[in-house]
Enzyme design. Structure first.
Site, PDB file in Angstrom:
ATOM      1  N   CYS A   1      24.504  12.069 -16.144  1.00 27.03           N
ATOM      2  CA  CYS A   1      24.706  13.213 -15.244  1.00 27.03           C
ATOM      3  C   CYS A   1      24.951  14.505 -16.005  1.00 27.03           C
ATOM      4  O   CYS A   1      24.633  15.591 -15.519  1.00 27.03           O
ATOM      5  CB  CYS A   1      25.886  12.952 -14.314  1.00 27.03           C
ATOM      6  SG  CYS A   1      25.854  11.372 -13.446  1.00 27.03           S
TER       7      CYS A   1
ATOM      8  N   CYS B   1      23.085  11.235  -9.775  1.00 27.37           N
ATOM      9  CA  CYS B   1      22.478  10.171  -8.969  1.00 27.37           C
ATOM     10  C   CYS B   1      21.596  10.739  -7.866  1.00 27.37           C
ATOM     11  O   CYS B   1      21.911  11.741  -7.239  1.00 27.37           O
ATOM     12  CB  CYS B   1      23.561   9.284  -8.376  1.00 27.37           C
ATOM     13  SG  CYS B   1      24.567   8.451  -9.623  1.00 27.37           S
TER      14      CYS B   1
ATOM     15  N   SER C   1      32.025   5.103  -2.764  1.00 24.78           N
ATOM     16  CA  SER C   1      31.012   5.904  -3.426  1.00 24.78           C
ATOM     17  C   SER C   1      30.098   6.522  -2.375  1.00 24.78           C
ATOM     18  O   SER C   1      29.933   5.979  -1.277  1.00 24.78           O
ATOM     19  CB  SER C   1      30.198   5.021  -4.368  1.00 24.78           C
ATOM     20  OG  SER C   1      29.002   5.664  -4.738  1.00 24.78           O
TER      21      SER C   1
ATOM     22  N   LYS D   1      33.027  14.216  -9.792  1.00 26.26           N
ATOM     23  CA  LYS D   1      34.304  14.922  -9.753  1.00 26.26           C
ATOM     24  C   LYS D   1      34.244  16.272 -10.447  1.00 26.26           C
ATOM     25  O   LYS D   1      35.156  17.089 -10.296  1.00 26.26           O
ATOM     26  CB  LYS D   1      35.415  14.063 -10.381  1.00 26.26           C
ATOM     27  CG  LYS D   1      35.518  12.655  -9.826  1.00 26.26           C
ATOM     28  CD  LYS D   1      35.531  12.608  -8.316  1.00 26.26           C
ATOM     29  CE  LYS D   1      35.346  11.204  -7.772  1.00 26.26           C
ATOM     30  NZ  LYS D   1      34.075  10.558  -8.103  1.00 26.26           N
TER      31      LYS D   1
END
Length: 586
Positions: free
Chosen positions: A76, A221, A498, A151
């Site tokens: 990411c 993602c 999630s 986050k």
């Protein structure tokens, strides 16, 4: 159980033609940097900055900090150093002096299902704290923050809101999908393949084949999971440049977005526009509306509450219910839908969707944004989606007529819980509780076949204090889907889910078990009922039995006595208020 009253708010009206904010007072663009570098007594500071590449002229320029969440611990964020360089170049081109600094990041996807995942939500606070600490210490006049993994985004926005210096956010961008047997796959495909392998629906070789291709390169993602949800929410909030949420991680568009953000930070500084001018209550309502329309992650509830708290905005769980009654789910995106973020990008991203919502009176068009213009002005030139696309539905043909984010109350959640009800799994579920004290225990019993159709899986002591850290339950929920039980079992926890989780899931149950909340008193075989229409989650127990169990309950001993998790457990508040650690004093 009746819902609590939410803070008053006005319903969005049809957009007018509001004017963008104009600065009437000359702004001191070096308010914070000049005390650090000006004057003979600051020669030692200048001497150290010269080693970093500052020249004589740079000391008279505003300093713009570029907060980069780059690291090599997750795909990411592995490319964000290059985006930070672009943002710095944009700031320098605007006659500022950019200084790049790093925050931490952790990987939810890698740590998921392990003890390490307890640090995930904690990292949100560490990121916010580090941005505040560096910017305040160094005297940056404005900031650009760049985030990738889940986050990072709320962590960055919390830090920017606390500082309240001219700032904006850049999303690191989405990953491209992998391919397996002609189909798009992503990290959730791998988690679900684990469950399918346990059911012997696929071979060990196929599991490895999916594992090898699911993550082809940099980026967050690829579904409307938490990263893309929060990036979209922040754009709707007005804290990112238009389209920042809908660009591939490795693309010319994302490089240009980063460069433009650096220039925009200087413009915000000159105009005196600060985060709290943008992060208003109406702007948060816009963010909630867009999250609902996109079918976004339950984590958006937790993070938007926390961001609002940092900005001094009163936002409550029941605001999600109020807004959700009038905003439909329009986007057919993973995990509950079929399309990936890359496919939404191909048809125009979220800007046309926001224009649809604005035209229907579902957004506040007068809200200021980091462009210096209003939301309505930003959207005025946006072209509609192509006529032949089938990802974003029309308002008169929604995927779901109201929100998929359902706030539940009842004797199991007197202070609220957050359910994700897409409509595909039904709106009611009743079954016998199968109680576990940790995520690992639940996953083991799902994979070995102990959990069966009709069960209500209860995972407790996973809340903000109890975990500590409020882990996401992607491993067990994916195992449920992989075993073909998505419609046949429900899942309740004081932990989180999630953005990739789907099925009949209820999380963020408050008060959490670790502080004596109702989940602490459940036993195997108790009858639990979830009713999304009544917005209730209850267990069938008499008042006398409740009293007996509560009297017998003993608080568990702390799992950690020193270190960041112990500190977090001492400071963190309820999930119903965003699980924040910096509650205002006085």
């Amino acid at each position: 159980m009746p819902a609590k009253k939410s803070a008053a708010a006005s319903k969005p009206s049809k957009p007018s033609k509001p004017a963008a904010r104009k600065s009437s007072v000359k702004t001191d663009t070096r308010r914070f940097s000049s005390p650090v570098v000006d004057g003979a007594e600051r020669a030692p500071s200048r001497s150290m900055l010269r080693a970093l590449g500052f020249g004589d002229g740079d000391f008279k320029r505003p300093q713009i900090g570029v907060a980069s969440t780059w690291s090599r611990v997750t795909p990411c964020n592995m490319h964000i150093d290059k985006l930070a360089d672009q943002a710095a170049a944009g700031a320098d081109a605007a006659r500022a002096k950019a200084v790049v600094f790093n925050t931490i990041t952790v990987s939810d996807g890698i740590s998921m299902g392990t003890e390490g995942m307890k640090y995930s939500l904690v990292s949100r606070e560490v990121i916010a704290d580090s941005i505040e600490a560096v910017a305040a210490c160094q005297g940056f006049d404005a900031l650009v923050a760049i985030g990738g993994c889940d986050k990072n985004m709320p962590g960055c926005l919390i830090g920017l809101a606390r500082l309240n210096r001219p700032s904006l956010f850049v999303y690191g961008g989405t990953i491209l999908p992998g391919r397996h047997r002609g189909n798009n796959v992503d990290i959730v495909s791998v988690f679900e393949a684990v469950g399918a392998r346990a059911q012997r629906k696929i071979s060990a070789k196929e599991l490895t084949d999916i594992e090898r291709v699911a993550i082809p390169g940099p980026g967050s993602c690829s579904g409307m999971y938490t990263a893309n949800t929060m990036a979209s929410a922040i754009e709707a909030l007005g804290m990112s440049l238009p389209n920042s949420s809908a660009q591939a991680a490795v693309s010319d568009d994302k490089a240009r977005d980063s460069f433009a953000a650096g220039k925009a930070a200087m413009r915000l500084l000159r105009d005196g526009i600060r985060p709290r001018d943008i992060m208003t209550r109406k702007a948060f309502e816009n963010a909630i509306s867009v999250v609902i329309a996109l079918g976004g992650s339950t984590n958006a509830v937790l993070h938007l509450l926390a961001m609002a708290s940092a900005a001094g905005v009163k936002l409550a769980l029941d605001d999600f219910t109020r807004i959700g009654k009038r905003v439909p789910v329009l986007a057919d995106l993973r995990p509950s839908g079929r399309a990936m973020m890359s496919e939404l990008i191909e048809i125009g991203g979220i800007q046309p969707l926001m224009k649809i919502l604005l035209g229907a009176g579902l957004l506040h068009g007068e809200c200021l944004t980091v462009t210096g213009k209003t939301l309505a002005q930003n959207l005025s030139g946006v072209t509609p989606y192509p006529k032949n696309q089938d990802i974003v539905h029309a308002l008169d043909d929604p995927i779901k007529a109201d929100s998929h984010l359902v706030i539940l109350y009842g004797n199991l959640a007197p202070e609220g819980a957050v359910a994700k009800i897409s409509g595909k799994e039904g709106v009611k579920f009743a079954g016998k509780a199968r109680v576990f004290a940790s995520e690992e225990q639940a996953l083991k019993k799902i994979l070995d076949g102990t959990v069966r159709a009709g069960d209500v899986i209860v995972v407790r002591y996973e809340g903000p204090k109890g975990g500590p850290g409020m882990r996401e339950m992607l491993s067990p929920t994916s195992a449920i889907m992989g075993r073909g039980l998505g419609r046949d079992v429900a899942f309740i926890t004081d932990g989180r889910f999630s953005g990739g989780s789907h099925g009949f899931v209820v999380g963020h149950v408050t008060p959490e078990a670790a502080v004596g909340g109702p989940l602490a008193h459940l036993k195997n075989g108790d009858t639990v009922t979830i009713d999304a229409e009544k917005r209730e989650v209850n267990v069938e127990l008499s008042a006398a039995e409740w009293k007996r169990r509560a009297a017998a309950w003993k608080a568990p001993k702390p799992k950690y006595h020193r270190g960041v998790l112990a500190k977090y457990a001492r400071l963190v508040g309820s999930a119903s208020q965003g699980a924040v650690t910096d509650v205002e004093n006085g």
